[in-house]
Design a protein around this motif. Structure first.
Motif, PDB file in Angstrom:
ATOM      1  N   GLY A  39       0.800  -1.233   0.000  1.00  0.00           N
ATOM      2  CA  GLY A  39       0.000   0.000   0.000  1.00  0.00           C
ATOM      3  C   GLY A  39       0.825   1.271   0.000  1.00  0.00           C
ATOM      4  O   GLY A  39       0.259   2.363  -0.005  1.00  0.00           O
ATOM      5  N   TYR A  40       2.158   1.132   0.012  1.00  0.00           N
ATOM      6  CA  TYR A  40       3.022   2.317   0.055  1.00  0.00           C
ATOM      7  C   TYR A  40       4.136   2.190  -0.982  1.00  0.00           C
ATOM      8  O   TYR A  40       4.611   1.095  -1.279  1.00  0.00           O
ATOM      9  N   THR A  41       4.523   3.346  -1.497  1.00  0.00           N
ATOM     10  CA  THR A  41       5.789   3.445  -2.242  1.00  0.00           C
ATOM     11  C   THR A  41       6.756   4.188  -1.339  1.00  0.00           C
ATOM     12  O   THR A  41       6.347   5.065  -0.550  1.00  0.00           O
ATOM     13  N   VAL A  42       8.035   3.826  -1.424  1.00  0.00           N
ATOM     14  CA  VAL A  42       9.015   4.408  -0.506  1.00  0.00           C
ATOM     15  C   VAL A  42      10.229   4.895  -1.283  1.00  0.00           C
ATOM     16  O   VAL A  42      10.638   4.286  -2.256  1.00  0.00           O
ATOM     17  N   ASN A  43      10.752   6.045  -0.868  1.00  0.00           N
ATOM     18  CA  ASN A  43      11.998   6.603  -1.386  1.00  0.00           C
ATOM     19  C   ASN A  43      12.855   6.996  -0.204  1.00  0.00           C
ATOM     20  O   ASN A  43      12.357   7.231   0.905  1.00  0.00           O
ATOM     21  N   LYS A  44      14.152   7.035  -0.444  1.00  0.00           N
ATOM     22  CA  LYS A  44      15.059   7.382   0.657  1.00  0.00           C
ATOM     23  C   LYS A  44      15.807   8.664   0.334  1.00  0.00           C
ATOM     24  O   LYS A  44      15.974   9.042  -0.827  1.00  0.00           O
ATOM     25  N   PHE A  45      16.215   9.313   1.402  1.00  0.00           N
ATOM     26  CA  PHE A  45      17.066  10.497   1.290  1.00  0.00           C
ATOM     27  C   PHE A  45      18.108  10.391   2.388  1.00  0.00           C
ATOM     28  O   PHE A  45      17.771  10.307   3.573  1.00  0.00           O
ATOM     29  N   GLN A  46      19.369  10.359   2.016  1.00  0.00           N
ATOM     30  CA  GLN A  46      20.420  10.199   3.032  1.00  0.00           C
ATOM     31  C   GLN A  46      20.986  11.561   3.406  1.00  0.00           C
ATOM     32  O   GLN A  46      21.144  12.436   2.562  1.00  0.00           O
ATOM     33  N   PHE A  47      21.264  11.690   4.674  1.00  0.00           N
ATOM     34  CA  PHE A  47      21.826  12.939   5.187  1.00  0.00           C
ATOM     35  C   PHE A  47      22.704  12.607   6.386  1.00  0.00           C
ATOM     36  O   PHE A  47      22.672  11.477   6.916  1.00  0.00           O
ATOM     37  N   ARG A  48      23.460  13.540   6.839  1.00  0.00           N
ATOM     38  CA  ARG A  48      24.311  13.336   8.011  1.00  0.00           C
ATOM     39  C   ARG A  48      23.796  14.175   9.160  1.00  0.00           C
ATOM     40  O   ARG A  48      23.434  15.328   8.982  1.00  0.00           O
TER      41      ARG A  48
END
Length: 521
Positions: free
Chosen positions: A177-186
């Motif tokens: 039921g979900y689409t997921v994307n990532k964002f990397q940060f420090r």
């Protein structure tokens, strides 16, 4: 008739109105869009905006992150450290990912798009195709077998083997039921963190539905405004075109009832041309009607004159014949009466022949027998034939016909009648001792024949209508002559492409001068 000013063609008028109409349509379309979008604010998802909140994420203020605005009302965010441990979870999703598995989640800010699909082999087995689309390079295609082993494509990016979980993460099918994307940060301490952005699978579809609704409203508004504009354009063009048409119709009606057709119209040149042509046609019709009335009056006058010319000699013939028949006339007087009857019969016969000649020449099927003739010899021969008779009648004859050869195409029989009519009129209406003058002058391409006399001349009243049928050499027409001779002569000369005229205000010694102009060959 007032001058009508042309203002361009009807095509220019329609084209100008069409251009204005097109501009208005564009304006209305923009207005329809503004109306449609005015009450329907779209929350279109743009994950690249995540990078704008990197400082906020680094400071750990995850609650301040605008998840609803970027991901929709059911959007969820989660923060994992570099070991895959959950640092923050805004929803109730069960997230269990290792650091290695997190790498297979599509990047939110990447320009690449990853598409996956299942394909069936000829042996009935299931393979998996992964296509990586990038603006910077061509698409990279990877083929995995049923156990997710890479059998085609660069192994540097995917390695040689994927797990089912990794494939599902890569294809965004792992979280139901979900689409997921990532964002990397420090984080502020320098450790690597991953922001996972979860959107409901149907969120994008809902936004598209909303966008479709907005465009449907836009089309509805545009259609309504367009119909209104079409109605206005129809009335506008109707007014523009009906004005000259109504004016033209009124002009026809005015002309029909005999009123003036002068109209001061300014408009497209097609309508101006119609008015000008109609005015010219109406003028020609008026002139034709006048000519028709004139000819009708002449016809009635001709019939009356014919009846008059026939009545007198017939009455004399009948009266004298009846007197002889009844024995009223003494025997010694009968020869005198018979002589008068003979003279009147001859006069009546001459009238009939003249009327016949006139009607024959007037007939449209009458043909002249043209032949090339030496006009000098022909004119000279005519004078010679008439000389003895004129001399016996007490007339003097003078000629000036040069000994040259000039050729004209004439009907010798009919043209002789022209000379005979003119000379006969002179003999009938002048006194003995009058000199008749015959002259011929050659000019370039034409010859001029003059028949003149020094008699008492012709009065201006008679001269004005001398070539009109039934106009004789005196105003009373006492039965001498039909008044058709000169009319017949004029028609004959004109049939030869020539001109017969009575010269007025003649300054020469000749009081009556008839001039005949003929083209030469």
């Amino acid at each position: 008739m007032k001058k009508r000013t042309k203002r361009g063609s009807l095509f220019t008028l329609l084209l100008g109105n069409y251009i204005v109409f097109t501009i208005l349509v564009i304006v209305l379309f923009v207005a329809a869009i503004l109306l449609a979008f005015g009450g329907n604010k779209l929350n279109l998802i743009d994950l690249e905006q995540v990078s704008e909140y990197e400082t906020l994420l680094a400071s750990g203020q995850y609650e301040q992150f605008p998840a609803t605005r970027l991901l929709g009302k059911d959007g969820v965010i989660a923060v994992l450290d570099e070991n895959g441990q959950i640092v923050y979870n805004s929803g109730e999703l069960n997230i269990k990912l290792s650091a290695n598995e997190t790498a297979y989640i599509p990047d939110a800010t990447s320009k690449c798009r990853i598409d996956t699909r299942e394909i069936k082999t000829s042996l009935g087995k299931t393979n998996y195709e992964i296509t990586v689309l990038s603006d910077a390079s061509e698409a990279d295609v990877f083929i995995l077998d049923e156990k997710y082993k890479v059998i085609y494509g660069s192994k540097d990016w995917l390695g040689t083997q994927l797990s089912e979980k990794k494939y599902l993460l890569l294809s965004n099918k792992f979280f139901d039921g979900y689409t997921v994307n990532k964002f990397q940060f420090r984080a502020e301490n320098g450790s690597l963190h991953f922001l996972l952005l979860f959107r409901r699978t149907d969120a994008a579809f809902a936004e598209l539905q909303k966008l479709g609704t907005v465009f449907s409203q836009c089309i509805l508004y545009f259609t309504i405004l367009y119909i209104l504009l079409i109605i206005l354009l129809i009335f506008w063009l109707k007014k523009k075109i009906n004005k000259p048409l109504r004016l033209l119709c009124n002009t026809f009606e005015d002309y029909h009832i005999g009123q003036s057709i002068a109209q001061n119209y300014h408009g497209p040149k097609e309508f101006v041309n119609i008015f000008e042509n109609f005015s010219a046609m109406a003028h020609r019709l008026d002139e034709s009607e006048k000519q028709k009335k004139f000819l009708e009056e002449n016809r009635r006058k001709m019939i009356a004159d014919i009846a008059h010319d026939f009545k007198t000699p017939i009455a004399v013939i009948r009266g004298y014949a009846k007197a002889i028949e009844d024995g009223i006339v003494p025997l010694q007087e009968q020869n005198k009466y018979l002589s008068i009857i003979d003279r009147k019969s001859a006069q009546l016969n001459e009238l009939i022949l003249t009327f016949y000649e006139y009607s024959k020449i007037e007939h449209p099927d009458f043909k002249f027998d043209m032949e090339e003739t030496d006009i000098c010899n022909y004119f000279r021969d005519f004078v010679a034939e008439q000389y003895s008779e004129l001399e016996i009648s007490g007339f003097e004859v003078e000629t000036n016909i040069p000994e040259i050869h000039i050729f004209c195409k004439i009907d010798r029989i009919q043209f002789k009648r022209v000379f005979a009519n003119i000379v006969g009129n002179a003999a009938n209406h002048t006194k003995a001792g009058t000199t008749l003058y015959f002259d011929l002058v050659a000019k370039k391409g034409m010859v001029i024949l003059t028949l003149a006399n020094n008699g008492s001349g012709i009065s201006p009243e008679i001269a004005e209508n001398i070539f009109t049928p039934f106009v004789a050499g005196d105003c009373t027409r006492k039965g001498e002559g039909s008044g058709l001779g000169l009319s017949i002569s004029k028609k004959i000369v004109e049939a030869h492409s020539g001109k017969l005229e009575l010269l007025s205000n003649n300054s020469s010694e000749w009081n009556t001068v008839f001039k005949i102009t003929l083209p030469t060959v």
